[in-house]
Design a protein around this motif. Structure first.
Motif, PDB file in Angstrom:
ATOM      1  N   SER A 289      49.716  -2.506  89.426  1.00 59.51           N
ATOM      2  CA  SER A 289      49.941  -3.944  89.613  1.00 59.51           C
ATOM      3  C   SER A 289      48.731  -4.776  89.189  1.00 59.51           C
ATOM      4  CB  SER A 289      50.265  -4.242  91.082  1.00 59.51           C
ATOM      5  OG  SER A 289      51.348  -3.457  91.495  1.00 59.51           O
ATOM      6  N   THR A 290      47.523  -4.325  89.518  1.00 58.82           N
ATOM      7  CA  THR A 290      46.349  -5.117  89.126  1.00 58.82           C
ATOM      8  C   THR A 290      46.202  -5.113  87.598  1.00 58.82           C
ATOM      9  OG1 THR A 290      44.887  -3.210  89.519  1.00 58.82           O
ATOM     10  CG2 THR A 290      45.050  -4.841  91.282  1.00 58.82           C
ATOM     11  N   ARG A 291      46.591  -3.998  86.980  1.00 62.84           N
ATOM     12  CA  ARG A 291      46.523  -3.938  85.508  1.00 62.84           C
ATOM     13  C   ARG A 291      47.521  -4.914  84.890  1.00 62.84           C
ATOM     14  NH1 ARG A 291      47.488   1.833  83.456  1.00 62.84           N
ATOM     15  NH2 ARG A 291      49.624   1.397  84.039  1.00 62.84           N
ATOM     16  N   CYS A 292      48.740  -4.917  85.395  1.00 60.91           N
ATOM     17  CA  CYS A 292      49.764  -5.797  84.824  1.00 60.91           C
ATOM     18  C   CYS A 292      49.352  -7.263  84.997  1.00 60.91           C
ATOM     19  CB  CYS A 292      51.111  -5.536  85.505  1.00 60.91           C
ATOM     20  SG  CYS A 292      52.374  -6.681  84.972  1.00 60.91           S
ATOM     21  N   TRP A 293      48.946  -7.611  86.219  1.00 54.36           N
ATOM     22  CA  TRP A 293      48.604  -9.016  86.488  1.00 54.36           C
ATOM     23  C   TRP A 293      47.409  -9.450  85.619  1.00 54.36           C
ATOM     24  CZ3 TRP A 293      44.438 -11.786  88.394  1.00 54.36           C
ATOM     25  CH2 TRP A 293      44.708 -13.115  88.724  1.00 54.36           C
ATOM     26  N   SER A 294      46.388  -8.608  85.534  1.00 57.20           N
ATOM     27  CA  SER A 294      45.201  -9.068  84.796  1.00 57.20           C
ATOM     28  C   SER A 294      45.420  -9.035  83.287  1.00 57.20           C
ATOM     29  CB  SER A 294      43.942  -8.304  85.205  1.00 57.20           C
ATOM     30  OG  SER A 294      44.090  -6.963  84.918  1.00 57.20           O
TER      31      SER A 294
ATOM     32  N   ALA B 205      54.224 -11.707  88.196  1.00 60.19           N
ATOM     33  CA  ALA B 205      54.469 -12.311  89.516  1.00 60.19           C
ATOM     34  C   ALA B 205      54.827 -11.223  90.537  1.00 60.19           C
ATOM     35  CB  ALA B 205      55.590 -13.340  89.413  1.00 60.19           C
ATOM     36  N   ARG B 206      55.682 -10.274  90.124  1.00 59.43           N
ATOM     37  CA  ARG B 206      56.034  -9.168  91.033  1.00 59.43           C
ATOM     38  C   ARG B 206      54.788  -8.348  91.389  1.00 59.43           C
ATOM     39  NH1 ARG B 206      61.253  -8.848  88.834  1.00 59.43           N
ATOM     40  NH2 ARG B 206      60.535  -7.797  86.966  1.00 59.43           N
ATOM     41  N   SER B 207      53.941  -8.139  90.377  1.00 58.41           N
ATOM     42  CA  SER B 207      52.716  -7.350  90.599  1.00 58.41           C
ATOM     43  C   SER B 207      51.815  -8.024  91.625  1.00 58.41           C
ATOM     44  CB  SER B 207      51.945  -7.182  89.291  1.00 58.41           C
ATOM     45  OG  SER B 207      52.692  -6.389  88.406  1.00 58.41           O
ATOM     46  N   LEU B 208      51.710  -9.351  91.518  1.00 57.15           N
ATOM     47  CA  LEU B 208      50.845 -10.062  92.463  1.00 57.15           C
ATOM     48  C   LEU B 208      51.362  -9.877  93.892  1.00 57.15           C
ATOM     49  CD1 LEU B 208      48.393 -11.788  92.960  1.00 57.15           C
ATOM     50  CD2 LEU B 208      49.757 -13.822  92.464  1.00 57.15           C
ATOM     51  N   GLN B 209      52.671  -9.889  94.053  1.00 56.26           N
ATOM     52  CA  GLN B 209      53.227  -9.663  95.402  1.00 56.26           C
ATOM     53  C   GLN B 209      52.865  -8.262  95.897  1.00 56.26           C
ATOM     54  OE1 GLN B 209      54.141 -11.861  97.460  1.00 56.26           O
ATOM     55  NE2 GLN B 209      53.852 -13.278  95.764  1.00 56.26           N
ATOM     56  N   LYS B 210      52.963  -7.274  94.982  1.00 57.19           N
ATOM     57  CA  LYS B 210      52.628  -5.889  95.393  1.00 57.19           C
ATOM     58  C   LYS B 210      51.140  -5.782  95.759  1.00 57.19           C
ATOM     59  CE  LYS B 210      56.132  -3.656  92.578  1.00 57.19           C
ATOM     60  NZ  LYS B 210      56.367  -2.964  91.318  1.00 57.19           N
ATOM     61  N   ILE B 211      50.293  -6.475  94.973  1.00 55.90           N
ATOM     62  CA  ILE B 211      48.845  -6.447  95.258  1.00 55.90           C
ATOM     63  C   ILE B 211      48.605  -7.003  96.667  1.00 55.90           C
ATOM     64  CG2 ILE B 211      46.612  -7.483  94.625  1.00 55.90           C
ATOM     65  CD1 ILE B 211      47.739  -7.585  91.682  1.00 55.90           C
TER      66      ILE B 211
ATOM     67  N   THR C  48      50.653  -7.107  99.150  1.00 57.21           N
ATOM     68  CA  THR C  48      51.152  -6.180 100.179  1.00 57.21           C
ATOM     69  C   THR C  48      50.135  -5.061 100.427  1.00 57.21           C
ATOM     70  OG1 THR C  48      53.368  -6.614  99.382  1.00 57.21           O
ATOM     71  CG2 THR C  48      53.130  -4.705 100.780  1.00 57.21           C
ATOM     72  N   VAL C  49      49.562  -4.519  99.351  1.00 60.57           N
ATOM     73  CA  VAL C  49      48.565  -3.447  99.541  1.00 60.57           C
ATOM     74  C   VAL C  49      47.329  -4.008 100.253  1.00 60.57           C
ATOM     75  CG1 VAL C  49      47.062  -1.778  98.388  1.00 60.57           C
ATOM     76  CG2 VAL C  49      49.381  -2.122  97.546  1.00 60.57           C
ATOM     77  N   PHE C  50      46.928  -5.205  99.876  1.00 57.79           N
ATOM     78  CA  PHE C  50      45.773  -5.824 100.550  1.00 57.79           C
ATOM     79  C   PHE C  50      46.070  -5.991 102.047  1.00 57.79           C
ATOM     80  CE2 PHE C  50      42.366  -7.806  97.740  1.00 57.79           C
ATOM     81  CZ  PHE C  50      42.558  -6.921  96.702  1.00 57.79           C
ATOM     82  N   GLU C  51      47.325  -6.369 102.372  1.00 64.13           N
ATOM     83  CA  GLU C  51      47.676  -6.529 103.800  1.00 64.13           C
ATOM     84  C   GLU C  51      47.599  -5.181 104.520  1.00 64.13           C
ATOM     85  OE1 GLU C  51      51.470  -8.553 103.726  1.00 64.13           O
ATOM     86  OE2 GLU C  51      50.440 -10.326 102.930  1.00 64.13           O
ATOM     87  N   THR C  52      48.073  -4.129 103.861  1.00 67.22           N
ATOM     88  CA  THR C  52      48.000  -2.784 104.463  1.00 67.22           C
ATOM     89  C   THR C  52      46.541  -2.417 104.751  1.00 67.22           C
ATOM     90  OG1 THR C  52      49.916  -2.145 103.145  1.00 67.22           O
ATOM     91  CG2 THR C  52      48.633  -0.340 104.073  1.00 67.22           C
ATOM     92  N   VAL C  53      45.661  -2.718 103.781  1.00 67.69           N
ATOM     93  CA  VAL C  53      44.242  -2.369 103.959  1.00 67.69           C
ATOM     94  C   VAL C  53      43.631  -3.232 105.067  1.00 67.69           C
ATOM     95  CG1 VAL C  53      41.969  -2.465 102.824  1.00 67.69           C
ATOM     96  CG2 VAL C  53      43.920  -1.442 101.644  1.00 67.69           C
ATOM     97  N   THR C  54      43.971  -4.512 105.079  1.00 71.18           N
ATOM     98  CA  THR C  54      43.458  -5.403 106.128  1.00 71.18           C
ATOM     99  C   THR C  54      43.888  -4.897 107.505  1.00 71.18           C
ATOM    100  OG1 THR C  54      43.391  -7.327 104.688  1.00 71.18           O
ATOM    101  CG2 THR C  54      43.617  -7.773 107.030  1.00 71.18           C
ATOM    102  N   GLU C  55      45.155  -4.547 107.635  1.00 71.78           N
ATOM    103  CA  GLU C  55      45.685  -4.025 108.896  1.00 71.78           C
ATOM    104  C   GLU C  55      44.922  -2.783 109.316  1.00 71.78           C
ATOM    105  OE1 GLU C  55      47.520  -4.611 111.585  1.00 71.78           O
ATOM    106  OE2 GLU C  55      47.328  -6.479 110.472  1.00 71.78           O
ATOM    107  N   ARG C  56      44.700  -1.912 108.354  1.00 72.71           N
ATOM    108  CA  ARG C  56      44.013  -0.657 108.639  1.00 72.71           C
ATOM    109  C   ARG C  56      42.578  -0.909 109.096  1.00 72.71           C
ATOM    110  NH1 ARG C  56      45.253   4.766 107.669  1.00 72.71           N
ATOM    111  NH2 ARG C  56      43.309   5.857 108.118  1.00 72.71           N
ATOM    112  N   LEU C  57      41.910  -1.838 108.433  1.00 73.09           N
ATOM    113  CA  LEU C  57      40.528  -2.146 108.812  1.00 73.09           C
ATOM    114  C   LEU C  57      40.497  -2.725 110.232  1.00 73.09           C
ATOM    115  CD1 LEU C  57      39.249  -3.759 105.489  1.00 73.09           C
ATOM    116  CD2 LEU C  57      38.540  -1.556 106.442  1.00 73.09           C
TER     117      LEU C  57
END
Ligand SMILES: N[C@@H](CCC(=O)N[C@@H](CS)C(=O)NCC(=O)O)C(=O)O
Length: 264
Positions: free
Chosen positions: A110-115, A165-171, A173-182
């Motif tokens: 996703s980060t590759r597609c968006w960037s 746009a879809r990739s940004l949403q996935k990014i 979501t992963v950031f939220e998972t990491v935030t939750e975990r932290l």
């Protein structure tokens, strides 16, 4: 550990974040290596010789590895125990591997597609990125065939506005998972120590993979290839990068780059 002729060769596209994942691991584990960068699609001439397609490829005296996770596993077997990227305890190791897979599959793509969606619109920037450290023949090839190279990348990775746009949403979501975990990590002491990692008490392949694969959307200080200055990007890109940098997951990745991204 190695004499000069035995030093592993790392075949890369220098701006690839999967290559950065391996480069960081080599630096962290203090394993000497030589990096051999190529521009896409010229890299295939070199990866195919070793039975792969994508980069990174690591070529050692006795073996070849054609996937970033396989490379990290191999490097861990030859690294000093104190720096190892996978914990010895089976349960913790499983957690690290699960997170690494999530980041490899969901975040990195996703980060590759968006960037790429934005950077392909900035020919000077992308040309410089693709041609850093490559043989002169590829620089000439890039000058002649640049529009074709862009089309190949666009088609190969399905780079469209909808996909970005879809990739940004996935990014996110992963950031939220990491935030939750932290947030849910047990803290040592009442205050945050500032030393939290995703699994256990040590820097692991999970932390490294998250930060490396998030780097195209964070542009961290201390990244060996990307500049942390984002003023050349269009406003909508700057806004996304700034928003992601401010999230706990983004701040965590930036801290890992500041504190754990040593260079060989
Ligand atoms: N699962 C692979 C993915 C690597 C990957 O997707 N590399 C991209 C660059 S970011 C690539 O080489 N693309 C060109 C190709 O596949 O020929 C890994 O972790 O090593």
């Amino acid at each position: 550990m190695f004499n000069t002729s035995q030093v592993p060769r790392l075949i890369t596209i220098s701006i690839s974040h999967y290559c950065e994942k391996v480069r960081w691991a080599l630096d962290w584990l203090k394993i000497p290596y030589v990096e051999e960068s190529h521009a896409p699609p010229f890299h295939r001439l070199y990866t195919r010789r070793h039975g792969g397609t994508s980069v990174p490829v690591l070529v050692t005296e006795t073996d070849t590895f054609v996937d970033s996770t396989d490379i990290l596993h191999y490097l861990d077997t030859i690294a000093p125990e104190v720096n190892q990227l996978y914990p010895n305890q089976p349960e913790l190791r499983r957690e690290v591997e699960k997170l690494e897979e999530l980041f490899d599959i969901k975040l990195g793509i996703s980060t590759r597609c968006w960037s790429y969606f934005y950077s392909l619109k900035q020919p000077d920037l992308i040309k410089k990125g693709w041609c850093t450290g490559v043989p002169w023949r590829e620089k000439i090839g890039c000058a002649i065939a640049f529009p074709l190279m862009c089309r190949l990348v666009e088609r190969g990775y399905n780079i469209t506005a909808e996909e970005a746009a879809r990739s940004l949403q996935k990014i996110k979501t992963v950031f939220e998972t990491v935030t939750e975990r932290l947030r849910s990590r047990p803290q040592r002491g009442a205050k945050r120590s500032g030393n939290e990692y995703l699994v256990g008490n040590n820097f692991s392949a999970a932390d490294l993979t998250f930060a490396a694969l998030a780097s195209p959307v964070l542009r961290p200080v201390n990244h060996p290839i990307y500049s942390s200055s984002i003023k050349k990007f269009p406003l909508e890109v700057v806004e996304v990068i700034q928003e992601l940098r401010k999230t706990p997951a983004g701040a965590f990745a930036l801290r890992l780059y500041r504190e754990n991204r040593c260079k060989n």
